[in-house]
Scaffold this motif. Sequence first.
Motif, PDB file in Angstrom:
ATOM      1  N   UNK A 137       0.836  -1.208   0.000  1.00  0.00           N
ATOM      2  CA  UNK A 137       0.000   0.000   0.000  1.00  0.00           C
ATOM      3  C   UNK A 137       0.870   1.257   0.000  1.00  0.00           C
ATOM      4  N   UNK A 138       1.969   1.220   0.753  1.00  0.00           N
ATOM      5  CA  UNK A 138       2.876   2.367   0.818  1.00  0.00           C
ATOM      6  C   UNK A 138       3.557   2.585  -0.533  1.00  0.00           C
ATOM      7  N   UNK A 139       3.977   1.468  -1.144  1.00  0.00           N
ATOM      8  CA  UNK A 139       4.638   1.578  -2.439  1.00  0.00           C
ATOM      9  C   UNK A 139       3.692   2.187  -3.482  1.00  0.00           C
ATOM     10  N   UNK A 140       2.457   1.757  -3.464  1.00  0.00           N
ATOM     11  CA  UNK A 140       1.442   2.313  -4.378  1.00  0.00           C
ATOM     12  C   UNK A 140       1.230   3.802  -4.108  1.00  0.00           C
ATOM     13  N   UNK A 141       1.249   4.170  -2.812  1.00  0.00           N
ATOM     14  CA  UNK A 141       1.009   5.557  -2.429  1.00  0.00           C
ATOM     15  C   UNK A 141       2.143   6.475  -2.900  1.00  0.00           C
ATOM     16  N   UNK A 142       3.352   5.912  -2.957  1.00  0.00           N
ATOM     17  CA  UNK A 142       4.528   6.704  -3.320  1.00  0.00           C
ATOM     18  C   UNK A 142       4.735   6.746  -4.832  1.00  0.00           C
ATOM     19  N   UNK A 143       4.522   5.606  -5.472  1.00  0.00           N
ATOM     20  CA  UNK A 143       4.803   5.429  -6.887  1.00  0.00           C
ATOM     21  C   UNK A 143       3.801   6.213  -7.740  1.00  0.00           C
TER      22      UNK A 143
END
Length: 319
Positions: A22-28
Motif C-alpha cells: 500500500x505504501x509503495x502504491x502511495x509513493x509510486x
Amino acid sequence: SVGHRGTVRDYPDFSPSVDAEAIQKAIKGIGTDEKMLISILTERSNAQRQLIVKEYQAAYGKELKDDLKGDLSGHFEHLMVALVTPPAVFDAKQLKKSMKGAGTNEDALIEILTTRTSRQMKEISQAYYTVYKKSLGDDISSETSGDFRKALLTLADGRRDESLKVDEHLAKKDAQILYKAGENRWGTDEDKFTEILCLRSFPQLKLTFDEYRNISQKDIVDSIKGELSGHFEDLLLAIVNCVRNTPAFLAERLHRALKGIGTDEFTLNRIMVSRSEIDLLDIRTEFKKHYGYSLYSAIKSDTSGDYEITLLKICGGDD
C-alpha cells in the motif's frame, strides 16, 4: 503504567506485506497519496513500522526512508522519516543534529539525556557509534565544556540506577552531602551535585530532595539557582523537573516549541514521535492542566497541511 501511556499502539490486524504494498502504491506514480501514508504510519507501532521497512526493502530493493525523502518535503518529510526510524537511531540522530554546525543546541541535549532511561542511553550510544563511527562521548566532549560536559558524559554513560527501591539512609546522607556542597560552604562543590543527580534513581532522588528541604529549609531548585549557573544549572534543573514529573517537563518543552512566533519543529517532532508509545497521554494531561488549552488545539493552531494532520494523529485526541 510505564510504557502504556502512549497514544500509539500495535495495530491489531497487522500485515507488513499488505502495508508495504500500500505504501509503495502511495509513493509510486504521479503525485503521492499522502493520506494513505499518514494513516498507515501513524496507526502502527514503531516495532511494526520496522517490519514494514524490512518488507519494503525485500520487496522493492529500496530503503523506505529514502523513498519518503525523495517524495515528501519539509517538516512533513522529517516527521514521516522519524516515524520509520528505530527509536535509538532517531535519538542518536537528534543528538548529532544538536551538536552539528556553528552552535550547540544545549536544550535538546539536556532534554534527551535527562528523559531517557539508562537502558535507552546504552542503546542510543550503540546506535550513535554504528551510524557515525564516533562515540557519543567524544562528540559531547568536543562540543561542550566544564561541569556541563562532565554531567552530560555521566548521563550519556547510562549509569543511572534504575531500581524502584529507595534507601532512606542514603537519601539522608546524599541530602547532607548536597547541603554541604552548596548552601553550607563558600563556593560550590559541583562534582557532588553531578554525582548524585546523574547517578541516583528518580524515586531515590525524590526522597533525597524531600530530605534536603528538611535539612536546609530550602527547595533544591532554589539552591541550584542560587549556587550554579549556565548550562550546568539548566541541566540540573531539568533533572529535578524530570524526577518530579517527566510528562510535565516535556509538556513545558512542547509549550515553548509551539508558543510565540514560529514553531520549533525540531523539538515538536522529537517529543511527539519519541514519547508516542511511552507517556504522550500524560504529557497531554499536564499540558492542559498547566496551560488551560489542549496540546491538540495548540498543534492545530500552529501547524498546517499534511504535517498538521500527521501530528494530530500522533497526538491521538483533543482534551
